[in-house]
Every structure is written in C-alpha cells, then in structure tokens.
Design a protein around this motif. Structure first.
Motif, PDB file in Angstrom:
ATOM      1  N   THR A 245       0.816  -1.217   0.000  1.00 48.99           N
ATOM      2  CA  THR A 245       0.000   0.000   0.000  1.00 48.99           C
ATOM      3  C   THR A 245       0.845   1.261   0.000  1.00 48.99           C
ATOM      4  N   GLY A 249       0.744   3.438  -3.143  1.00 50.87           N
ATOM      5  CA  GLY A 249      -0.055   4.540  -2.608  1.00 50.87           C
ATOM      6  C   GLY A 249       0.642   5.870  -2.591  1.00 50.87           C
ATOM      7  N   PRO A 252      -0.996   9.449  -5.692  1.00 47.36           N
ATOM      8  CA  PRO A 252      -2.396   9.633  -5.287  1.00 47.36           C
ATOM      9  C   PRO A 252      -3.406   9.132  -6.310  1.00 47.36           C
ATOM     10  N   HIS A 253      -2.958   8.887  -7.542  1.00 45.28           N
ATOM     11  CA  HIS A 253      -3.865   8.353  -8.557  1.00 45.28           C
ATOM     12  C   HIS A 253      -4.140   6.863  -8.346  1.00 45.28           C
ATOM     13  N   ASN A 254      -3.347   6.209  -7.506  1.00 45.29           N
ATOM     14  CA  ASN A 254      -3.572   4.795  -7.187  1.00 45.29           C
ATOM     15  C   ASN A 254      -4.476   4.698  -5.962  1.00 45.29           C
ATOM     16  N   ASP A 255      -5.734   4.371  -6.183  1.00 45.62           N
ATOM     17  CA  ASP A 255      -6.685   4.193  -5.086  1.00 45.62           C
ATOM     18  C   ASP A 255      -6.464   2.805  -4.506  1.00 45.62           C
ATOM     19  N   THR A 258      -9.542   0.379  -4.023  1.00 43.22           N
ATOM     20  CA  THR A 258      -9.996  -0.167  -5.303  1.00 43.22           C
ATOM     21  C   THR A 258      -9.021  -1.220  -5.822  1.00 43.22           C
ATOM     22  N   ILE A 295      -3.621   7.264   2.841  1.00 45.29           N
ATOM     23  CA  ILE A 295      -4.116   5.963   2.368  1.00 45.29           C
ATOM     24  C   ILE A 295      -5.177   5.441   3.324  1.00 45.29           C
ATOM     25  N   ASP A 296      -6.250   4.925   2.765  1.00 48.73           N
ATOM     26  CA  ASP A 296      -7.349   4.387   3.569  1.00 48.73           C
ATOM     27  C   ASP A 296      -6.984   2.970   4.027  1.00 48.73           C
TER      28      ASP A 296
END
Length: 357
Positions: A245, A249, A252-255, A258, A295-296
C-alpha cells in the motif's frame, strides 16, 4: 490473514526475535540472506541454519524477502543466463525447506529511494521522507552517500557491490525503455515460474518505490495497468504480486482500496503501511492509522476481510519512536503498534461478517 514481521538476521538487525515473540498475533518471520552477493546461489546449509534459528523461537519462515534479481537479468545482457540458473537453484533450495513465498522486485539499479532517512514528524518521531525536488534535481551519487554511509547494516537494494558500479550501471541502462524492461521481466518469469510452480513457491513481485521513474531510469510496476500486464505474462499460480500500500499509494492516482478489491486475490503477500502525500509530490511515512496519512488503511483491511484473505501480511516501514536507534524504517516499536492496529481492524471486520451471517 497470517501476520508476519520482517527481520534482517543475526548481527544485521537491532530487533531480536525474542522481542518479536512478545507481539501478539505474529506467527512468522519474513527473512532473507542479506549478506549474500546478489546473484549468488542461496546454499542449502545457509538456508537451513537461518530457518532453524527462526523456528527455534516458535515462528514459521514461509516468506523470503527478497531473493534479489541481478542487474544482468534486468538488463537482459549476455550474463543473464548464468544468473537466471542461479536464481532457479535458489528457488529449488528454498522450496526444499518449505518456503512458500518469495518477494522480489524488478527496479533498475535502485530499490526504495528516499531523500531523508530520519525526517521529523510533528509528534517528535522521525520517518523516511521523499522530497521530490531533491530526487529530481540532485546527482544520484549524493543520495547514494546518504544510504551507503548510514551504518554497517545492509540496506536492501543498496548493496556495496552495486554502489561501487553506479556509473557503469547508468551507462548500461542509458538506452533502455520501459518496453525493454518489460520484455526482460517476461523472459525472467517464463524461465523461473515453472521451477517455482514445481516446488510450490509463489513469486510475488514488489511494486516500484516510488512508483514513477527516477534519475531517468525506466520503472514498470507502478499502478493498475502494470499489475494487469504482470498477471497477463503467465497464468501460473506462482505468478503473483506483493501488494504494498505504501509503494503504490505514494501516487495519489492509485486508489489502494480499489486496487485491493481487484488484486489481493493475486497477492500471496501484502505490505500494509501509510504515507502522507503533499501537494508538491513529497511524501512521508506515518503511523498505520488512516487519519495520519493519505491511504485508507481501514478500507484496505476491509477488502482483505471481505475475501477472508489467507495470505501473509506484515506491517511495513514504521516511524522511529521513543528514542529507538534502529535501521531506517525498521524499528521494533512502531511496527509492533502497526501490527496491533491491523489485527484490531481485521478482528472487527471479521466479527461484523460473522454477525451479519
């Protein structure tokens, strides 16, 4: 979810295994033969010695990080066949002792790259920091000095024999494109995956860190498109991903939530950590709490719980807290806190699932 802890070996780590044993929920040690020269065969007696030591503390040694890939393989030059054969033999030897996963990367010359190993955070801790302008506008030799002068402990990807050949390596990569690097990765995987499959080992490629080109070098494991392309090279069950991650991560375009939903099924091994991304492209590593970074982490663990993920997980780079003197990013205390946070999230999501069913 099988919780593990990365350890750099006897005499090469500030953390002791009897300390790791006191962290609830840790079942395995992620290890490597970090004093080996890149490209040499991992011999059976060396493997047996390290695994026996790890097992003496009650841990499994299922995951190796990393069997590093020699630059000749990445370059696709005339020496690659020798080093591929060595790699195959290392896989066979590790399989003989029950290793289940090998993490590796295909980054040209450099492994993970930062501009500051101990940048201060507002809470008084320090962490690994990436300052975009410094990396983009400084001679890489200056950053090399930051890493090579750190201490006498190995920093993976920054091996002394590689650092001594930097100018030569840059010249070798001068005309290499991303397509060239992809082709060399494809060749490598087509050679080693049958061996890995034969001995029951899953190969798990680590994303590039950071996930973009640095110093004009090609980088290919950077986001969703590259993960899809990697899996398309071979449908072998041994062709997998290390879902990291913090590496992916940093863009920022990499969620990451998802991406977790789509790719953790192809990931026998996951690194979970958080980074705080700034508007100018800088980033710093933080605690594992979602609220401390960009990051979530909570959402990622939720996705793991949704599929009852049974792969190996470890907390990744931690802060340096409470005055600990340690290898950059790899102290005991903050990674122990990260483990408890990740296991707490996992337990909560698993409990909710059971109640709903």
């Amino acid at each position: 979810m099988k919780m593990t802890f990365r350890w750099y070996g006897r005499g090469n780590d500030t953390v002791l295994l009897d300390q790791v044993k006191q962290i609830p929920g840790v079942k395995g040690i992620v290890w490597g033969l970090h004093q080996k020269r890149v490209g040499d065969v991992w011999e059976k007696d060396e493997i047996k010695s390290e695994i026996s030591y790890i097992e003496s503390f009650g841990f499994h040694a299922d995951v190796v990080e990393s069997v590093n890939v020699h630059e000749s393989i990445k370059l696709g030059n005339e020496e690659r066949e020798k080093y591929i054969e060595n790699y195959k033999q290392s896989i066979r030897n590790l399989g003989e002792f029950g290793v289940k996963v090998i993490c590796y990367n295909f980054m040209a010359i450099f492994d993970w790259t930062r501009s500051d190993l101990f940048r201060a955070l507002p809470d008084g801790s320090t962490a690994l920091f990436y300052e975009k302008d410094i990396v983009e506008n400084r001679d890489p030799q200056e950053l090399i000095q930051t890493f090579s002068s750190y201490s006498d402990m190995t920093l993976p990807g920054w091996e002394p024999e590689k650092i001594g050949r930097i100018k030569e390596l840059f010249k070798a990569y001068k005309d290499m494109t991303e397509d060239d690097l992809w082709e060399n990765l494809r060749y490598f995987l087509n050679e080693i995956l049958p061996v890995a499959e034969e001995v029951g080992i899953k190969m798990a490629i680590h994303p590039d860190d950071p996930p973009w080109s640095i110093f004009g070098l090609p980088r290919i494991m950077t986001g969703r498109e590259s993960l899809v392309k990697l899996l398309a090279i071979s449908d072998s069950p041994s062709n997998g991903i290390t879902f990291c991650t913090g590496s992916l991560g940093a863009n920022p375009h990499n969620d990451m939530v998802t991406l977790a939903a789509e790719f953790v099924r192809h990931s026998p091994f996951a690194h979970i950590r958080n980074v705080k991304i700034f508007e100018n492209g800088d980033f710093i590593e933080t605690s594992h709490l979602t609220s401390d970074g960009s990051i979530d982490i909570k959402g990622v663990v939720r996705e793991l719980s949704e599929i009852d993920y049974d792969g190996y997980v470890r907390p990744d780079h931690g802060r340096h807290i409470w005055g600990e003197k340690c290898r950059p990013g790899y102290g005991l205390y903050d990674r122990a806190l990260g483990i408890m946070h990740l296991l707490g999230l996992w337990d909560a999501f698993q409990t909710v699932k059971k109640e709903e069913n």
